[in-house]
Design an enzyme around this catalytic site. Structure first.
Site, mmCIF file in Angstrom:
data_model
loop_
_atom_site.group_PDB
_atom_site.id
_atom_site.type_symbol
_atom_site.label_atom_id
_atom_site.label_comp_id
_atom_site.label_asym_id
_atom_site.label_seq_id
_atom_site.Cartn_x
_atom_site.Cartn_y
_atom_site.Cartn_z
ATOM 1 N N ASP A 92 -18.933 -1.313 -69.039
ATOM 2 C CA ASP A 92 -19.378 -0.880 -70.091
ATOM 3 C C ASP A 92 -18.444 -0.010 -70.935
ATOM 4 O O ASP A 92 -17.391 0.100 -69.655
ATOM 5 C CB ASP A 92 -20.945 0.026 -69.445
ATOM 6 C CG ASP A 92 -19.999 0.825 -68.062
ATOM 7 O OD1 ASP A 92 -19.064 0.383 -67.123
ATOM 8 O OD2 ASP A 92 -20.207 2.048 -68.774
ATOM 9 N N GLU A 156 -20.376 2.697 -65.278
ATOM 10 C CA GLU A 156 -19.698 3.011 -64.633
ATOM 11 C C GLU A 156 -19.466 5.033 -65.262
ATOM 12 O O GLU A 156 -19.267 5.918 -64.938
ATOM 13 C CB GLU A 156 -18.624 2.758 -64.332
ATOM 14 C CG GLU A 156 -17.876 3.411 -63.342
ATOM 15 C CD GLU A 156 -16.767 4.477 -64.375
ATOM 16 O OE1 GLU A 156 -15.899 5.298 -63.389
ATOM 17 O OE2 GLU A 156 -16.295 3.962 -66.143
#
Length: 452
Positions: A92, A156
């Site tokens: 991500d 994250e």
């Protein structure tokens, strides 16, 4: 295994690494599904599962984590009796922010002036590619000498804790003798660095309310309490006149004992404008790695273009507080909320809501894994010795892994050196760093197999 064939193999793998990174960067895998399509993140997760299977990983699985995102897991068994190393990265990414500030499209890997530009190129899709290149090089030179587990996180950057909670619910899944977190970076390009501390983080939303609705500033201004002005006063109270963070009850005088960060180097790395002073007290390293730091990330209020002559009834801000090792993030959250509530003027109604939290982390640099990494770094970077530095950012999973596996040795390396400009427009990665760090990781796995 001699170093030269391994280095030559890594060099030969770089065109493929660039192609892989280009495919990964193309996924708009921002785990904020209110603004970016969930399908983009899911497609990135599928790409990673296919890549792991192609490298011989077993038990490859897409993990549905409790925060509604996906992480990808795989296991590559090693020789009998060999230690197991867990490799971590995340797919991500941060949103591109101001698209007009990008010189090239953010989700298209573009080469310019010897660097590869694109969102996630360094943070942290490049970290995944680093792991893949290291493993490919070892396979081409006799095989991977350790057992390898890999976990690639999908949220994250959001700090929503999905993978941490999943790991706690499945404590055997990520168990390993050593853990390499590929989400840090060298102190600067060409200087091999292990990150030994991470500041923790708390994120809060502050909602301020003073009126039932907006009022005409000519008719009511001067007596009617302005919610935006109240919010500004509260936010200003979080800093001393020199810019140091001041949260009531939170210590702010810690010192850093590792590598020095000269002020002139920091000014250049941070692109501070001429004549603008740095904020805070102590050395730059103290301020970045050993002391708390508050940042106002955003304010909800009318834009200048949409403003009307009104006294604002409501205003909202998102506030980040970074805290160093030795400070509990939950306690920092409590102190921050109490400070905001105590400093709110005029009896305004204020609500503080936590939006994210991660604990700080400190590594054990005396472990055998650090010795193996130091040897590997010195070979991959001829004439250089591995340095220790801090990182102001947070990787909440580190503390979860440390708590679940207290015997595991955790190392943080990666591609996010200052020129990478992660989280900003025109993020990039230096391909030379990708090559050298992939070589260093391959050498580490070889060295660790002998001493792990």
């Amino acid at each position: 295994m001699s170093t030269d064939p391994l280095a030559a193999t890594v060099a030969s793998l770089m065109p493929g690494a660039r192609a892989d990174l280009a495919e990964l960067v193309a996924f708009r895998s921002v785990a904020d599904f209110a603004h970016f399509p969930r399908e983009e993140s899911e497609a990135a997760a599928r790409w990673i599962t296919e890549a792991l299977r192609a490298e011989g990983f077993q038990d490859v699985a897409v993990l549905d984590t409790p925060d509604g995102t996906q992480s990808v897991y795989g296991h590559l068994p090693g020789p009998e009796g060999a230690p197991t190393v867990l490799l971590y990265a995340h797919y991500d990414v941060q949103p591109p922010l101001d698209a007009s500030a990008w010189l090239t499209p953010p989700f298209e890997l573009t080469e310019r002036d010897g660097r590869w530009y694109g969102r996630g190129a360094a943070d942290c899709k490049g970290g995944l590619v680093m792991h893949l290149v290291a493993l490919r090089a070892l396979r081409a030179n006799g095989g991977v000498p350790v057992g390898v587990k890999i976990i690639v996180e999908g949220s994250e950057e959001q700090g929503t804790g999905g993978l941490e909670r999943y790991a706690e619910q499945h404590p055997e899944l990520l168990r390993a003798d050593s853990i390499v977190i590929g989400d840090a970076g060298n102190f600067r390009t060409g200087l091999p660095t292990a990150t030994t501390i991470l500041r923790g983080m708390t994120l809060v939303r502050v909602d301020m309310e003073t009126l039932e609705g907006n009022l005409h500033s000519g008719q009511f201004g001067g007596a009617a309490p302005d919610a935006l002005a109240a919010l500004i006063r509260v936010l200003d109270s979080l800093r001393a006149p020199d810019g140091s963070t001041t949260v009531d009850g939170l210590p702010g005088t810690g010192g850093w004992e590792g590598i020095d960060y000269p002020e002139e180097s920091f000014r250049a790395d941070a692109h501070v404008l001429d004549g603008v002073e740095l904020i805070g007290s102590g050395t730059v390293a103290d301020r970045l790695w050993a002391r708390p730091a508050v940042t106002v990330l955003g304010i909800d209020c009318p834009s200048v273009a949409e403003a009307t002559p009104s006294v604002q009834a409501r205003a909202r801000a998102l506030v980040s507080l970074r805290v160093p090792p030795g400070t509990d993030a939950a306690e920092a959250t409590r102190l921050l909320a109490a400070h905001i509530e105590a400093r709110t003027p005029w009896g305004a109604r204020v609500r503080v809501e936590q939006a994210g939290e991660g604990q700080p982390f400190r590594a054990d640099t005396s472990s055998p894994a650090y010795g193996a990494m130091a040897t590997a770094m010195a070979t991959a970077y001829p004439g250089q010795q591995m340095q220790f530095a801090g990182q102001g950012g947070s990787i909440p999973l580190c503390n979860t892994l440390a708590a679940l596996y207290p015997q595991a040795e955790i190392l943080l390396i990666g591609l996010s050196e200052p020129e990478a400009r992660i989280h900003a427009a025109n993020e990039s990665v230096a391909p030379q760093e990708l090559e050298r760090l992939a070589l260093a990781e391959a050498l580490f796995l070889t060295e660790y197999a002998q001493h792990g």
